[in-house]
Motif scaffolding. Structure first.
Motif, short mmCIF file in Angstrom:
data_model
loop_
_atom_site.label_atom_id
_atom_site.label_comp_id
_atom_site.label_asym_id
_atom_site.label_seq_id
_atom_site.Cartn_x
_atom_site.Cartn_y
_atom_site.Cartn_z
N LEU A 136 0.83 -1.21 0.00
CA LEU A 136 0.00 0.00 0.00
C LEU A 136 0.86 1.25 0.00
N GLY A 137 1.93 1.26 0.77
CA GLY A 137 2.83 2.41 0.76
C GLY A 137 3.43 2.63 -0.61
N ARG A 138 3.79 1.54 -1.28
CA ARG A 138 4.35 1.64 -2.61
C ARG A 138 3.31 2.14 -3.62
N ILE A 139 2.08 1.66 -3.48
CA ILE A 139 1.00 2.08 -4.39
C ILE A 139 0.74 3.57 -4.27
N VAL A 151 2.15 14.79 1.80
CA VAL A 151 1.70 13.56 2.46
C VAL A 151 2.00 13.69 3.95
N TRP A 152 0.99 13.49 4.76
CA TRP A 152 1.14 13.59 6.21
C TRP A 152 0.99 12.20 6.83
N VAL A 153 1.97 11.82 7.65
CA VAL A 153 2.06 10.48 8.22
C VAL A 153 1.84 10.54 9.72
N PRO A 154 0.77 9.90 10.23
CA PRO A 154 0.51 9.87 11.68
C PRO A 154 1.16 8.64 12.31
N ARG A 155 2.30 8.79 12.93
CA ARG A 155 3.01 7.63 13.49
C ARG A 155 2.29 7.03 14.69
N GLY A 156 1.35 7.77 15.27
CA GLY A 156 0.61 7.26 16.41
C GLY A 156 -0.55 6.35 16.05
N GLY A 157 -0.77 6.14 14.73
CA GLY A 157 -1.86 5.27 14.30
C GLY A 157 -2.71 5.91 13.22
N LEU A 179 4.37 0.28 6.04
CA LEU A 179 3.62 1.22 5.22
C LEU A 179 4.41 2.50 5.00
N VAL A 180 4.94 3.06 6.08
CA VAL A 180 5.64 4.34 6.00
C VAL A 180 6.98 4.20 5.27
N ARG A 181 7.71 3.13 5.54
CA ARG A 181 9.00 2.95 4.87
C ARG A 181 8.83 2.84 3.35
N VAL A 194 5.48 14.77 5.68
CA VAL A 194 5.54 15.25 7.06
C VAL A 194 5.16 14.10 7.99
N GLU A 195 6.08 13.71 8.87
CA GLU A 195 5.79 12.68 9.87
C GLU A 195 5.53 13.34 11.22
N ARG A 196 4.46 12.91 11.86
CA ARG A 196 4.11 13.44 13.19
C ARG A 196 3.91 12.27 14.13
N GLU A 197 4.13 12.49 15.40
CA GLU A 197 4.02 11.43 16.41
C GLU A 197 2.57 11.15 16.79
N GLU A 198 1.67 12.08 16.52
CA GLU A 198 0.28 11.89 16.92
C GLU A 198 -0.41 10.85 16.03
N ASP A 199 -1.57 10.38 16.50
CA ASP A 199 -2.41 9.53 15.64
C ASP A 199 -3.23 10.43 14.73
N ILE A 200 -3.87 9.83 13.75
CA ILE A 200 -4.53 10.60 12.70
C ILE A 200 -5.68 11.46 13.22
N ASN A 201 -6.30 11.07 14.31
CA ASN A 201 -7.43 11.82 14.85
C ASN A 201 -7.03 12.86 15.89
N HIS A 202 -5.75 12.98 16.16
CA HIS A 202 -5.29 13.95 17.16
C HIS A 202 -5.48 15.37 16.62
N PRO A 203 -6.04 16.27 17.41
CA PRO A 203 -6.28 17.64 16.91
C PRO A 203 -5.05 18.32 16.34
N ALA A 204 -3.88 18.10 16.96
CA ALA A 204 -2.66 18.75 16.47
C ALA A 204 -2.29 18.25 15.07
N PHE A 205 -2.48 16.96 14.84
CA PHE A 205 -2.18 16.40 13.53
C PHE A 205 -3.12 16.99 12.47
N VAL A 206 -4.39 17.06 12.80
CA VAL A 206 -5.38 17.59 11.86
C VAL A 206 -5.10 19.07 11.60
N GLU A 207 -4.76 19.81 12.63
CA GLU A 207 -4.45 21.24 12.45
C GLU A 207 -3.31 21.43 11.47
N GLY A 208 -2.30 20.56 11.58
CA GLY A 208 -1.17 20.66 10.66
C GLY A 208 -1.57 20.40 9.23
#
Length: 452
Positions: free
Chosen positions: A340-343, A364-370, A390-392, A411-425
């Motif tokens: 999927l990451g390759r696709i 592309v924004w990557v949520p490392r927290g899930g 997936l990310v690699r 952009v890689e962030r430590e938050e999960d995808i639903n975290h407000p800070a991730f969405v704000e970014g």
């Protein structure tokens, strides 16, 4: 003219009486103008027909015999339906585009419904389309697709006027007349309200993708985007939702895309029930539309009730989660996640070859927290190895400079995808890519300039 006009589409060689009944109701009860369009196998010469079958066939070149007129009388039924639908569609679409038509109604059995639905699916969203069909009580997916076709079950076959069919046709005529009036009113209002003096829309349109497991993120995104001159359009990532969004992007409807939930790619890869087809995540790059993409719900593949999960997955001991009695989710594996990451990388790198500078309009924004509410530490689909794969693969695929001379920002962030800070970014990045203007309210100048 102030009176809306409605096209009636049907096979006049087999259903002329029923079509004339609807025509009479539209004119005398609905008080609208009418164009009767004949798409029958055998041309009809009834004086009420406004667009004849030979006219339809002459409107576009035949794919069967390009050098000679097409004789539809000799075609098998399936090819006949396809041929007439393909030729009627641009005729009706052209009339709709110039606002000479404000609605389309059709009557049909299985073949007539397929023919009419093929025409209707080519019309813009919001344009009134009503199909009275013997097929409307079954699986209407093949007829409706990802369009907004309305279907009404005829109960009896459309083969003779009687006291069951006539009230249904009365209702259908009244319904399409009302829709056409509302559509005409909306067109008039939009023409005066939605354009700025220089001809540009006052607000930008943004497509956003959502799933149940990314709903908190989309809710936050909508809240943030309310501060800007834009209108968000939320697409449920159910396959049809993704296809509809891609089609509208192709048509130039959207000015930006917040593709937060790309889960349909997992269903396409693994064989789930919510695939959007092979061309998901391509239209924005091809069109050069600003887009911020994430990995929402790529931790799952969708099936129906648990008993519907293919036996090969059950035997393999795949991790399953019953979302509800009708939906069973299956966790994507490390190997699937890598693919999927390759696709995603291939689509974002390759689809923009025909759109110069598309790369500089994509992030592309990557949520490392899930990637979903289920893919967080302690939750049922938490799998750091699969997420890492997936990310690699995604990063490897995006590390090259694209043919348009730009490198896609990741952009890689430590938050999960639903975290407000991730969405704000993500939202802030899209705002900058689109150069969105903030909405000004009657507040202090400092407050007017504040956003995000």
């Amino acid at each position: 003219m102030n009176t809306p006009c409605i096209a009636i589409l049907g096979t006049c060689d087999t259903k002329i009486n029923e079509l004339l009944y609807v025509r009479d109701r539209l004119i005398n009860t609905g008080h609208v103008r009418v164009k009767l369009v004949d798409v029958g196998r055998t041309p009809s010469t009834h004086p009420a027909i406004d667009i004849t079958q030979p006219t339809i066939l002459a409107m576009s070149a035949s794919p069967y015999k390009p050098s000679a007129p097409l004789d539809v009388s000799l075609l098998p039924r399936g090819e006949l339906v396809k041929a007439l639908s393909e030729r009627a569609a641009p005729v009706i679409a052209a009339l709709a585009a110039t606002h000479e038509l404000h609605g389309l109604i059709a009557l049909g059995g299985s073949g007539g419904s397929a023919l009419a639905a093929g025409v209707m699916r080519r019309l813009p969203l919001g344009f009134p389309k009503l199909l009275v069909s013997t097929m409307a009580a079954g699986d209407v997916g093949p007829f409706v697709g990802e369009s907004d076709v309305a279907m009404l079950y005829s109960v009896v076959d459309i083969a003779g006027l009687n006291d069951i069919l006539c009230p249904i046709l009365d209702n259908a005529a009244s319904a399409i007349a009302g829709m056409a009036r509302a559509y005409q009113t909306r067109l008039n209002a939009e023409a005066t309200a939605s354009e700025s003096p220089n001809g540009e829309r006052k607000t930008k349109r943004i497509a956003i993708t959502m799933f149940g497991v990314t709903t908190p993120a989309v809710t936050k995104a909508r809240e943030l985007l309310a501060r800007y001159r834009c209108t968000p359009y939320i697409f449920h990532a159910t396959g049809a939702g993704g296809r509809a969004m891609e089609a509208l992007i192709e048509q130039g409807f959207f000015d930006g895309v917040l593709d937060l939930t790309t889960t349909e790619l997992a269903d396409e890869l693994v064989g789930g029930v919510l695939s959007a087809g092979p061309h998901r995540l391509e239209a924005a790059s091809r069109a050069g539309v600003p887009q911020v993409v994430s990995l929402g719900a790529l931790d799952m593949v969708n099936f129906g009730p648990r008993a519907s999960v293919p036996e090969r997955f059950v035997r393999a001991g795949r991790r399953l989660h019953e979302h509800n009695s009708s939906v069973t989710l299956m966790r994507t594996t490390v190997a699937e996640s890598e693919i999927l990451g390759r696709i995603i990388a291939e689509k974002l790198m390759g689809a923009g070859k025909r759109a110069p500078t598309a790369g500089e309009k994509t992030e592309v924004w990557v949520p490392r927290g899930g990637v979903s509410v289920l893919d967080k530490q302690g939750q049922v689909f938490w799998d750091p190895d699969a997420d890492d794969a997936l990310v690699r693969a995604l990063r490897r695929g995006l590390q090259e400079v694209r043919d348009d001379g730009h490198k896609i920002r990741v952009v890689e962030r430590e938050e999960d995808i639903n975290h407000p800070a991730f969405v704000e970014g993500m939202v802030q990045s899209l705002v900058q890519l689109m150069k969105l203007e903030p909405v000004m309210h009657n507040r202090s100048e400092d407050e007017k300039g504040a956003h995000l």
